[in-house]
Scaffold this motif. Structure first.
Motif, PDB file in Angstrom:
ATOM      1  N   LEU A  97       0.826  -1.210   0.000  1.00  6.85           N
ATOM      2  CA  LEU A  97       0.000   0.000   0.000  1.00  6.85           C
ATOM      3  C   LEU A  97       0.863   1.264   0.000  1.00  6.85           C
ATOM      4  CD1 LEU A  97      -2.911  -0.951   2.453  1.00  6.85           C
ATOM      5  CD2 LEU A  97      -2.936  -0.947  -0.044  1.00  6.85           C
ATOM      6  N   ALA A  98       1.967   1.241   0.735  1.00 10.02           N
ATOM      7  CA  ALA A  98       2.845   2.423   0.784  1.00 10.02           C
ATOM      8  C   ALA A  98       3.482   2.657  -0.581  1.00 10.02           C
ATOM      9  CB  ALA A  98       3.916   2.240   1.845  1.00 10.02           C
ATOM     10  N   GLU A  99       3.851   1.573  -1.240  1.00  6.53           N
ATOM     11  CA  GLU A  99       4.445   1.658  -2.577  1.00  6.53           C
ATOM     12  C   GLU A  99       3.434   2.242  -3.556  1.00  6.53           C
ATOM     13  OE1 GLU A  99       7.353   1.717  -4.953  1.00  6.53           O
ATOM     14  OE2 GLU A  99       7.690   0.787  -2.983  1.00  6.53           O
ATOM     15  N   ARG A 100       2.192   1.774  -3.436  1.00  3.48           N
ATOM     16  CA  ARG A 100       1.139   2.172  -4.363  1.00  3.48           C
ATOM     17  C   ARG A 100       0.652   3.603  -4.091  1.00  3.48           C
ATOM     18  NH1 ARG A 100      -3.908  -1.803  -4.059  1.00  3.48           N
ATOM     19  NH2 ARG A 100      -2.500  -3.386  -4.892  1.00  3.48           N
ATOM     20  N   HIS A 101       0.547   3.984  -2.825  1.00  4.02           N
ATOM     21  CA  HIS A 101      -0.126   5.242  -2.468  1.00  4.02           C
ATOM     22  C   HIS A 101       0.791   6.307  -1.881  1.00  4.02           C
ATOM     23  CE1 HIS A 101      -4.016   3.358  -3.186  1.00  4.02           C
ATOM     24  NE2 HIS A 101      -3.644   2.339  -2.430  1.00  4.02           N
ATOM     25  N   GLY A 102       1.955   5.920  -1.388  1.00  2.00           N
ATOM     26  CA  GLY A 102       2.806   6.883  -0.712  1.00  2.00           C
ATOM     27  C   GLY A 102       2.282   7.203   0.683  1.00  2.00           C
ATOM     28  N   ILE A 103       2.964   8.104   1.341  1.00  2.00           N
ATOM     29  CA  ILE A 103       2.621   8.460   2.718  1.00  2.00           C
ATOM     30  C   ILE A 103       2.516   9.972   2.830  1.00  2.00           C
ATOM     31  CG2 ILE A 103       3.533   8.498   5.098  1.00  2.00           C
ATOM     32  CD1 ILE A 103       4.807   5.762   4.523  1.00  2.00           C
ATOM     33  N   GLU A 104       1.485  10.452   3.514  1.00  2.00           N
ATOM     34  CA  GLU A 104       1.372  11.883   3.815  1.00  2.00           C
ATOM     35  C   GLU A 104       1.215  12.074   5.314  1.00  2.00           C
ATOM     36  OE1 GLU A 104      -1.470  14.099   1.482  1.00  2.00           O
ATOM     37  OE2 GLU A 104      -0.729  13.209  -0.384  1.00  2.00           O
ATOM     38  N   GLN A 105       1.601  13.249   5.788  1.00  2.00           N
ATOM     39  CA  GLN A 105       1.494  13.536   7.209  1.00  2.00           C
ATOM     40  C   GLN A 105       0.437  14.599   7.461  1.00  2.00           C
ATOM     41  OE1 GLN A 105       5.910  14.329   7.527  1.00  2.00           O
ATOM     42  NE2 GLN A 105       5.609  13.262   9.464  1.00  2.00           N
ATOM     43  N   PHE A 106      -0.222  14.488   8.594  1.00  2.00           N
ATOM     44  CA  PHE A 106      -1.158  15.529   9.034  1.00  2.00           C
ATOM     45  C   PHE A 106      -0.363  16.551   9.844  1.00  2.00           C
ATOM     46  CE2 PHE A 106      -4.614  16.514  12.438  1.00  2.00           C
ATOM     47  CZ  PHE A 106      -4.872  17.753  11.854  1.00  2.00           C
ATOM     48  N   THR A 107       0.052  17.619   9.169  1.00  2.00           N
ATOM     49  CA  THR A 107       0.780  18.680   9.855  1.00  2.00           C
ATOM     50  C   THR A 107      -0.070  19.953   9.839  1.00  2.00           C
ATOM     51  OG1 THR A 107       1.882  19.317   7.807  1.00  2.00           O
ATOM     52  CG2 THR A 107       3.050  17.779   9.225  1.00  2.00           C
ATOM     53  N   GLY A 108       0.261  20.868  10.712  1.00  2.00           N
ATOM     54  CA  GLY A 108      -0.461  22.137  10.726  1.00  2.00           C
ATOM     55  C   GLY A 108      -0.562  22.681  12.138  1.00  2.00           C
ATOM     56  N   PRO A 109      -0.928  23.970  12.228  1.00  2.00           N
ATOM     57  CA  PRO A 109      -1.020  24.591  13.547  1.00  2.00           C
ATOM     58  C   PRO A 109      -2.197  24.049  14.352  1.00  2.00           C
ATOM     59  CG  PRO A 109      -1.772  26.108  11.839  1.00  2.00           C
ATOM     60  CD  PRO A 109      -1.242  24.896  11.131  1.00  2.00           C
ATOM     61  N   ALA A 110      -2.129  24.245  15.657  1.00  2.00           N
ATOM     62  CA  ALA A 110      -3.232  23.880  16.541  1.00  2.00           C
ATOM     63  C   ALA A 110      -4.525  24.478  15.993  1.00  2.00           C
ATOM     64  CB  ALA A 110      -2.959  24.396  17.950  1.00  2.00           C
ATOM     65  N   GLY A 111      -5.601  23.727  16.080  1.00  2.00           N
ATOM     66  CA  GLY A 111      -6.872  24.179  15.543  1.00  2.00           C
ATOM     67  C   GLY A 111      -7.189  23.554  14.188  1.00  2.00           C
ATOM     68  N   SER A 112      -6.165  22.982  13.540  1.00  2.00           N
ATOM     69  CA  SER A 112      -6.385  22.275  12.274  1.00  2.00           C
ATOM     70  C   SER A 112      -7.169  20.991  12.540  1.00  2.00           C
ATOM     71  CB  SER A 112      -5.050  21.889  11.622  1.00  2.00           C
ATOM     72  OG  SER A 112      -4.256  23.022  11.384  1.00  2.00           O
ATOM     73  N   ALA A 113      -7.969  20.605  11.547  1.00  2.00           N
ATOM     74  CA  ALA A 113      -8.800  19.413  11.716  1.00  2.00           C
ATOM     75  C   ALA A 113      -8.566  18.442  10.579  1.00  2.00           C
ATOM     76  CB  ALA A 113     -10.267  19.808  11.765  1.00  2.00           C
ATOM     77  N   LEU A 114      -8.435  17.188  10.913  1.00  2.00           N
ATOM     78  CA  LEU A 114      -8.313  16.125   9.925  1.00  2.00           C
ATOM     79  C   LEU A 114      -9.584  15.304   9.933  1.00  2.00           C
ATOM     80  CD1 LEU A 114      -6.457  14.274   8.050  1.00  2.00           C
ATOM     81  CD2 LEU A 114      -6.026  12.956  10.142  1.00  2.00           C
ATOM     82  N   TRP A 115     -10.230  15.225   8.788  1.00  2.00           N
ATOM     83  CA  TRP A 115     -11.344  14.299   8.601  1.00  2.00           C
ATOM     84  C   TRP A 115     -10.780  13.082   7.892  1.00  2.00           C
ATOM     85  CZ3 TRP A 115     -16.261  15.100  10.403  1.00  2.00           C
ATOM     86  CH2 TRP A 115     -16.623  16.397  10.763  1.00  2.00           C
ATOM     87  N   PHE A 116     -10.938  11.910   8.467  1.00  2.00           N
ATOM     88  CA  PHE A 116     -10.425  10.736   7.750  1.00  2.00           C
ATOM     89  C   PHE A 116     -11.364   9.552   7.822  1.00  2.00           C
ATOM     90  CE2 PHE A 116      -8.243   8.247  11.225  1.00  2.00           C
ATOM     91  CZ  PHE A 116      -8.329   9.182  12.244  1.00  2.00           C
ATOM     92  N   ASP A 117     -11.439   8.880   6.686  1.00  2.00           N
ATOM     93  CA  ASP A 117     -12.312   7.731   6.505  1.00  2.00           C
ATOM     94  C   ASP A 117     -11.933   6.619   7.487  1.00  2.00           C
ATOM     95  OD1 ASP A 117     -14.258   6.289   4.465  1.00  2.00           O
ATOM     96  OD2 ASP A 117     -12.597   4.901   4.862  1.00  2.00           O
ATOM     97  N   CYS A 118     -12.957   5.868   7.919  1.00  2.00           N
ATOM     98  CA  CYS A 118     -12.728   4.803   8.913  1.00  2.00           C
ATOM     99  C   CYS A 118     -11.765   3.737   8.429  1.00  2.00           C
ATOM    100  CB  CYS A 118     -14.064   4.159   9.292  1.00  2.00           C
ATOM    101  SG  CYS A 118     -14.973   3.482   7.887  1.00  2.00           S
ATOM    102  N   ASN A 119     -11.626   3.589   7.094  1.00  2.00           N
ATOM    103  CA  ASN A 119     -10.700   2.567   6.592  1.00  2.00           C
ATOM    104  C   ASN A 119      -9.366   3.156   6.113  1.00  2.00           C
ATOM    105  OD1 ASN A 119     -10.125  -0.216   6.037  1.00  2.00           O
ATOM    106  ND2 ASN A 119     -10.333   0.254   3.845  1.00  2.00           N
ATOM    107  N   SER A 120      -9.074   4.389   6.473  1.00  2.00           N
ATOM    108  CA  SER A 120      -7.759   4.956   6.134  1.00  2.00           C
ATOM    109  C   SER A 120      -6.672   4.147   6.812  1.00  2.00           C
ATOM    110  CB  SER A 120      -7.650   6.394   6.654  1.00  2.00           C
ATOM    111  OG  SER A 120      -8.370   7.267   5.841  1.00  2.00           O
TER     112      SER A 120
END
Lengths: 302, 302
Positions: A228-251
């Protein structure tokens, strides 16, 4: 009673005992469901969510709100009643609070956030229906010696141990501290939410008692993570306090350790569609406690 | 015999037994020493090195060279003679090679790299004199379960356990794999090389046998790390394979864990000035083995 005896079809078999690694299952369900058109999520955010399985909303909380959430967290971790509550996870070695479950029932501030139209309607736009809170918590990860969390799909656990039938569920993580690339923030594989990775091994009794600290069951094989890492790569959730990440249950997501002095804390809310309520677990002998997996499916309203 | 009995002044006392945290020591020595004007390091690189205690040179090795270094590393880790060598650190649980010390004596390729004018003259420009190799190694950090390394200054150890009198020493780390922000690469605090952090606690006998895996002695107090991080911030050494990091011996650095499938390997060479040769350790009962801390001070030449 497990789901096997209830006759509900198990579309995502996992915790399997097998000689060979089971096949990956390609998801047929969308990540963004039709049915709810009004709300704060932009078409770009919804497109990104469908494609990547997550998207980031900057400035969901302003500085003032971040500060009051942090004060609330501090007050809660000092409250002897909260510390003694079974919903509070205290790290033995340090005597520090790591997580407070059912945060929306313990903290009025979190409860208000759940009902805030900019949160609630965002969740409804993604899930295309009314929603309820499957799980909520406040997390505190210390600096210097913060442990990471290995790669996993939350849905794998919620399906196996709670009985969520399908992938119509979304998580919101609101950062109460700055997320740098180097202080153990969440890593995600964009697009990997389209693949379900069945995991090997049966679920031990009361698995949640240890799995909340370190997951040993419901962990994908290294070959699958590599693929999966080879196929999709990796991203990080970065950002200042107050930032919001919405992510699918199967992420597919995980986090590394944090040796920096900068701790991380966040509010974490899992919205499930009222059309995706769980019955019995698909791969565990009995249900987990309700503070980890709600059984009250009353829709959230403003 | 320790340095205490040799009459050499100890400008950087450490491994101290104290009731209170010892004071930080501000460095008076430069990071870039005068005396060597010809070489590949640009004035900008040297200025950055003096100011931050490190700088990055992209493309020190091209793709072809990276590939042959990696092939060499693979061949070495499979060589039964190398695996049995005391200079090779093999992780017990996995039976995998983690480091090969005195790499420049074991591998012709590394030996050539040390003598390469673009490396050797760069080191001489920084140290302002002829140089010799205090230590060299090839490191291999696996994916999925790569452990990090806590904050430390290399000089603290080389001073305490090897007897390096001053900070006229520079390390070169050449990445043989891509350094992402998320696969456990080096973190540094720019400018923190100007401060020496004395550490608490005596040095146990043969400390190096465990300290190469996990450092417990010579570790700064959390308050000191927090102070330096607050003052200087944190930067990461990221970049494609072939990138090179030059960093001062007193740089405060560390690395987090690596749960990604992407392993990391690098060639690591420590150049010391011939005017900074060690006598006896300043804070240990006896010298470390020569494959960890050279006692042959013959200057490197093309």
């Amino acid at each position: 009673m497990s789901a096997a005896t209830t006759g509900i079809q198990d579309r995502y078999p996992t915790r399997v005992v097998a000689e060979t690694r089971p096949d990956l299952i390609e998801r047929t369900e969308p990540a963004v469901w039709p049915g709810w058109t009004q709300g704060p999520a932009t078409p770009e955010e919804l497109r990104a969510h469908e494609e990547n399985g997550f998207h980031i909303t900057r400035g969901l909380l302003n500085e003032e709100e971040v500060r009051s959430f942090r004060d609330e967290l501090t007050a809660l971790t000092r409250d002897p009643k909260v510390r003694a509550d079974e919903r509070t996870i205290v790290e033995k070695e340090s005597d520090e609070v790591r997580s407070i479950f059912e945060a929306h029932k313990i903290s009025e501030r979190v409860e208000k956030l759940v009902r805030d139209p900019k949160v609630l309607d965002h969740a409804r736009q993604i899930l295309g229906s009314d929603v309820y809170v499957h799980q909520s918590r406040i997390n505190y990860m210390p600096g210097f010696r913060g442990k990471g969390f290995y790669w996993h799909s939350d849905f794998e656990t919620w399906h196996a141990e709670d009985g969520l039938p399908g992938m119509r569920c979304v998580s919101l993580s609101v950062a109460l501290t700055d997320n740098h690339p180097y202080n153990g923030g969440l890593m995600l594989m964009p697009g990997a939410h389209r693949t379900f990775v069945p995991c090997l091994g049966g679920t031990p009794k009361d698995n949640y008692k240890s799995s909340l600290k370190e997951q040993r069951i419901g962990v994908p094989a290294e070959e699958d993570i590599a693929l999966l890492a080879e196929r999709h790569g990796i991203e990080q959730f970065t950002g200042p306090a107050g930032s919001a990440l919405w992510f699918d249950c199967n992420s597919m997501h995980g986090s590394g350790s944090n040796i920096t002095p900068f701790p991380r804390s966040n509010v974490f809310i899992v919205f499930n569609s009222v059309e995706n309520t769980p019955a019995e677990p698909f791969a565990a002998e009995r249900r987990r406690p309700e503070f980890i997996a709600a059984r009250d499916f009353t829709p959230v309203h403003y």
